[in-house]
Design a protein around this motif. Sequence first.
Motif, PDB file in Angstrom:
ATOM      1  N   GLU A 248       0.831  -1.202   0.000  1.00 38.20           N
ATOM      2  CA  GLU A 248       0.000   0.000   0.000  1.00 38.20           C
ATOM      3  C   GLU A 248       0.871   1.260   0.000  1.00 38.20           C
ATOM      4  OE1 GLU A 248      -2.911   2.560  -0.353  1.00 38.20           O
ATOM      5  OE2 GLU A 248      -3.084   0.385  -0.577  1.00 38.20           O
ATOM      6  N   ARG A 249       2.000   1.203   0.678  1.00 39.61           N
ATOM      7  CA  ARG A 249       2.911   2.355   0.695  1.00 39.61           C
ATOM      8  C   ARG A 249       3.421   2.644  -0.720  1.00 39.61           C
ATOM      9  NH1 ARG A 249       5.887   4.932   4.599  1.00 39.61           N
ATOM     10  NH2 ARG A 249       7.750   5.995   3.829  1.00 39.61           N
ATOM     11  N   LYS A 250       3.757   1.604  -1.436  1.00 41.93           N
ATOM     12  CA  LYS A 250       4.210   1.775  -2.818  1.00 41.93           C
ATOM     13  C   LYS A 250       3.069   2.280  -3.694  1.00 41.93           C
ATOM     14  CE  LYS A 250       5.690  -0.976  -6.822  1.00 41.93           C
ATOM     15  NZ  LYS A 250       6.089  -2.315  -7.310  1.00 41.93           N
ATOM     16  N   ARG A 251       1.894   1.647  -3.589  1.00 43.32           N
ATOM     17  CA  ARG A 251       0.746   2.069  -4.398  1.00 43.32           C
ATOM     18  C   ARG A 251       0.387   3.520  -4.132  1.00 43.32           C
ATOM     19  NH1 ARG A 251      -1.491  -3.343  -3.278  1.00 43.32           N
ATOM     20  NH2 ARG A 251      -2.528  -2.460  -1.445  1.00 43.32           N
ATOM     21  N   GLY A 252       0.441   3.923  -2.866  1.00 43.97           N
ATOM     22  CA  GLY A 252       0.089   5.291  -2.508  1.00 43.97           C
ATOM     23  C   GLY A 252       1.008   6.317  -3.151  1.00 43.97           C
ATOM     24  N   GLN A 253       2.294   6.043  -3.161  1.00 43.35           N
ATOM     25  CA  GLN A 253       3.237   6.970  -3.784  1.00 43.35           C
ATOM     26  C   GLN A 253       3.008   7.068  -5.285  1.00 43.35           C
ATOM     27  OE1 GLN A 253       7.452   6.844  -2.374  1.00 43.35           O
ATOM     28  NE2 GLN A 253       6.719   5.232  -1.010  1.00 43.35           N
ATOM     29  N   LEU A 254       2.759   5.916  -5.916  1.00 42.81           N
ATOM     30  CA  LEU A 254       2.524   5.925  -7.355  1.00 42.81           C
ATOM     31  C   LEU A 254       1.237   6.682  -7.690  1.00 42.81           C
ATOM     32  CD1 LEU A 254       3.525   2.251  -8.226  1.00 42.81           C
ATOM     33  CD2 LEU A 254       4.774   4.334  -8.829  1.00 42.81           C
TER      34      LEU A 254
END
Length: 271
Positions: A248-254
């Motif tokens: 989710e941290r990666k998805r949020g940044q993208l």
Amino acid sequence: MVLDPVGLRLPLEEYQFSDAQWARVTSAQQILATACMRRFGLRYEPVENAGRSPVRSRTDRRYGLANPKQARAHGYQPPADGTGPVSRPALSDDQVTVLEGRGVGDGPERSPAPVRHRGKPVPEGGCMGEARRALVRDGAVGEAEPVRRIDTGSVLRAKEDPRVRSAFDRWSACMEKRGHAYDDPWQAINDKAFRGPGVTPREIATAVADVACKRETNLVGVWYAVDAAYQRRMLAAAGEQRLEALKERKRGQLAAAERVLAARSASGRDG
């Protein structure tokens, strides 16, 4: 038998940024920082290296040099991308203060006192800090620390694993037959004799033999399999809840980056 590691995928890649994804995140960060600088009446023109990285994938040189063409042409030196970094004009004192949120001469550590520019408070960490927090709440843009730890830890653990050490022994015996005495590939690639300004015939010969012996002993295949196994074990130990948070941290940044880039594109069309 693994001949070229470029196409190999590791379990951790699901939690990491591809080159293309990271380019989107950093572009969004620069757009946000530029807009912030404009609020303070300052120009900021980030320059990005448009050249293609000579490293072809995350696994390209993870297990040492494995490309025979590169070995013959460059020895252990990575091939140049043909462009190199583009230099950016030096920033003024005011630009440094607002961009980084610290006074010139303060050193890397920011003063605890709020930074101001012409009476106006500068965001914590400067415009770059503000831009990072717009992409991820804590401002730590990029891969999470647990992901970086696993990335480094798995390949180092694999390096000491008996299965990989046995493959190193076979590689070393192969190299000795070709007139090169090294215990493992890192001794070869880090040989002080290869640190000169140019590539010597000896370095070329060593690199070519290195790649040939890796192929003869399937060293890359063994090391990759053990590395991937350690990653799976370390990811499992993190637990499903933690892993979902990392995703989710990666998805949020993208997602945040795409919103910034979309808004920039829309404003360009409107203008």
